[in-house]
Structure formats: C-alpha cells, structure tokens
Design an enzyme around this catalytic site. Structure first.
Site, PDB file in Angstrom:
ATOM      1  N   ASP A  52       0.822  -1.205   0.000  1.00 51.66           N
ATOM      2  CA  ASP A  52       0.000   0.000   0.000  1.00 51.66           C
ATOM      3  C   ASP A  52       0.859   1.260   0.000  1.00 51.66           C
ATOM      4  OD1 ASP A  52      -2.435  -1.305  -0.018  1.00 51.66           O
ATOM      5  OD2 ASP A  52      -2.645  -1.305   2.166  1.00 51.66           O
ATOM      6  N   TYR A 113       6.964 -10.158   6.478  1.00 48.89           N
ATOM      7  CA  TYR A 113       6.811  -8.727   6.718  1.00 48.89           C
ATOM      8  C   TYR A 113       7.309  -8.377   8.114  1.00 48.89           C
ATOM      9  CZ  TYR A 113       3.840  -7.918   2.601  1.00 48.89           C
ATOM     10  OH  TYR A 113       3.364  -7.794   1.323  1.00 48.89           O
TER      11      TYR A 113
END
Length: 266
Positions: A52, A113
C-alpha cells in the site's frame, strides 16, 4: 521472451503503493518507466506483493519479460542508473534469468513482513516515516502473547479491510512474533499470502494489547467475532516493511543461448 527475476528495495513514502496508478506515482510505474527509458519497451512488471501507499520494501520480488536477453548484472546496473536519473526511491538489488514458468506472485511459498514501533517520549526525526511512533511504553511480552492467538489457519474477516478483494478471508498465519530491543518493538509476520491491511490491523490490535486495552483472550474473541468492528485501529503504513519472499529451493536458471553468452560490443 527472456524472463528475469528482480529483488527490489524501495522507500514507500513518495509512492501511492506498488501498483501502477493513473493519478499518482507508484513503484511499479517507476520500474516500468525505467525499463521503457532503457529499452524502449512498454512492459508490465509483476510483483510478489502489492504494498500500500507508504509501505516500504527491502525484499520485494518482481519478474519482467524483455524482447532481448541481458546479462543479469548489466540489467540490474542499467535499471538502477535510470531509476537514479529519474530521482526514484527505488533500487534493484539483484537480477537473475529464470524460466517462463517462474511467477513472482504465484510461485511464492511464503512472504515475510516486519512492522516497527518505536516507543519514546520524543517524536521521531531520523526514523520519521520509517516506524510508528508511540509516545507511551508498551508491554511487548503481552503483545507477543496476544499475537499467538492469531497464529494458524483462521477466518481473518476481523483483520482485513472492508475493501479487500480476496475471494476468501481464510489464511494460514505461520508466524507472528513480537520482540523488543530498547525503544524498538518489532512485529514479524510470515504467511503464504496476506489480506489487504491484515498486518497493519494486527499491529494496531497488538498495540492495544501492549497498552493494556486488550487481553490475549480479547484478541482471540475479536478473531472469532469475524467482525471488522472488533479490530483495533489500523496502524499507519510508515512502520511496515516487505522483507522477503520464499520460493521453492530449486528454481533452475534459464540457459542463455551460446551466441548470447558473448559480451555486448557496446
């Protein structure tokens, strides 16, 4: 057409995310523009993850098909030169020739992540836009205990964006660990794939747990509620990093034709 795998690093701050945008800069768009500047080709680059706006990467993986073959190191260096000339906050760390059945997205086994939180009274200067600044202290051990409620195969409706386009909210979360080093709290997540806003939703919920606002049992109940309203706040993108993608142990490199093993004259 020759296919290449690339490992890509970027500062997500100036971009509207990975995916190409009509009305704003994107990482995919920056890479495709660099390829166009280098080769004259209009190509589509596929990434392993569509990060994002504001999310960073140190190990995004992408693949690209080109009309001519390249020595991988020359392709890496040439793309970096064009990215630098364009002032992009993107770098190609590595390039490799691969077979046509390699797909950066669909060949991936696991994605890793990292979410970074810095707990201190003073605002961030050097780490501005590189971590989530929290002015109060957090109990990272309580956060880790709460995180274990989420590990495994679950319906993660509570922890995905209402705009998530995935067909199913069911995912298998392999790892969600919380550790601390001084002021820095790190949340590390591993799964084959994630839902939109899933990790940032985890981070916001675990922050509440670290403040004492949620117990580990509350986090389990939120998961079981399958209700977005049960989720904590979505953490800002600043602290999220796409770290690494795992692929099958053996991905055979593409053999280059003998005639193309010679160095280019130019």
């Amino acid at each position: 057409m020759p296919r290449f795998r690339m490992t890509v690093e970027y500062d997500g701050t100036p971009y509207y995310g990975w995916q190409r945008q009509e009305n704003g800069p994107s990482v995919q768009g920056a890479l495709e523009a660099a390829v166009r500047s280098l080769t004259g080709e209009s190509v589509s680059i596929r990434g392993a993850g569509r990060t994002d706006s504001g999310v960073h990467a140190v190990g995004q993986v992408a693949h690209i098909d080109l009309s001519r073959d390249w020595e991988p190191y020359k392709l890496r260096n040439a793309l970096n030169a064009h990215l630098a000339m364009a002032g992009e906050a993107v770098a190609v760390l590595d390039a490799a020739a691969v077979t046509e059945d390699f797909d950066a997205r669909f060949s991936a086994l696991r994605r890793h992540y990292l979410y970074r939180i810095i707990c201190r009274k003073s605002r961030l200067a050097l780490e501005h836009k590189r971590a989530w600044w929290v002015s109060k202290d957090l109990d990272h051990e309580r956060m880790h205990e709460a995180a274990q409620m989420l590990v495994g195969r679950h319906d993660f409706t509570t922890f995905r964006s209402v705009h998530c386009q995935a067909n199913s909210p069911v995912r298998t979360l392999d790892r969600l660990d919380v550790t601390r080093n001084g002021d820095l709290i790190e949340i590390r997540a591993t799964a084959q794939s994630f839902l939109h806003n899933q990790i940032r939703s985890f981070a916001g919920t675990l922050k509440l747990a670290g403040e004492g606002g949620m117990t580990p049992d509350d986090v389990r109940a939120a998961l079981e509620a399958r209700d977005r309203k049960a989720c904590g706040p979505v953490a800002p993108p600043d602290g999220l990093y796409f770290m690494q993608v795992d692929y099958p142990d053996v991905i055979p490199p593409r053999r280059r034709p003998e005639i193309e093993m010679t160095e280019d004259a130019d």
